[in-house]
Enzyme design. Sequence first.
Site, PDB file in Angstrom:
ATOM      1  N   CYS A   9      40.013  35.052  34.417  1.00  0.00           N
ATOM      2  CA  CYS A   9      39.886  35.289  35.568  1.00  0.00           C
ATOM      3  C   CYS A   9      41.039  34.301  35.443  1.00  0.00           C
ATOM      4  O   CYS A   9      41.391  33.613  35.353  1.00  0.00           O
ATOM      5  CB  CYS A   9      39.123  35.887  36.619  1.00  0.00           C
ATOM      6  N   ARG A  15      35.207  36.711  39.749  1.00  0.00           N
ATOM      7  CA  ARG A  15      34.484  37.612  38.164  1.00  0.00           C
ATOM      8  C   ARG A  15      34.866  37.331  36.925  1.00  0.00           C
ATOM      9  O   ARG A  15      33.978  37.418  36.175  1.00  0.00           O
ATOM     10  CB  ARG A  15      36.669  38.675  38.492  1.00  0.00           C
ATOM     11  N   ASP A 128      40.486  41.140  42.642  1.00  0.00           N
ATOM     12  CA  ASP A 128      39.479  39.926  42.886  1.00  0.00           C
ATOM     13  C   ASP A 128      38.789  40.558  44.138  1.00  0.00           C
ATOM     14  O   ASP A 128      39.789  40.659  45.374  1.00  0.00           O
ATOM     15  CB  ASP A 128      40.610  38.878  42.694  1.00  0.00           C
TER      16      ASP A 128
END
Length: 164
Positions: A9, A15, A128
């Site tokens: 990520c 994440r 996100d």
Amino acid sequence: MTYRVCFVCTGNICRSPMAEAVFRARVEDAGLGHLVEADSAGTGGWHEGEGADPRTEAVLADHGYGLDHAARQFQQSWFSRLDLVVALDAGHLRALRRLAPTERDAAKVRLLRSYDPAVAGGDLDVPDPYYGGRDGFEECLEMVEAASTGLLAAVREQVEGRAA
């Protein structure tokens, strides 16, 4: 021979560590822990050496997942030892494919949600959650869990194909 997966990520604190923790649990539950390794990294190094975001840790713990994590930045040299690089959104996918030294390495990069049949043809990004509240982290976990089932099936197929 170990099959190696790296989740990527932006900063490697929300994440990708979440995806790593969920996938590791799935791999262990499937009895493939001796054949599959999962790791994570970020496209940027802003948080290098830091633990996961406390909200990531809390949501994972509340759902029974363990996480021992230190953020790091993805390195081009890693492509040679990885079998699969799993991007959490389209921006990461593009950045990683540009970074790949060969076409073969670029082909190793896939979007996590491409393994979730419920979103076929839909938005494949995992948003996100960093700038939001706990709900965003819960939503992120739901998306990661849903895609991890298909990802595990694909990885199992690769691992079994190597053994044949």
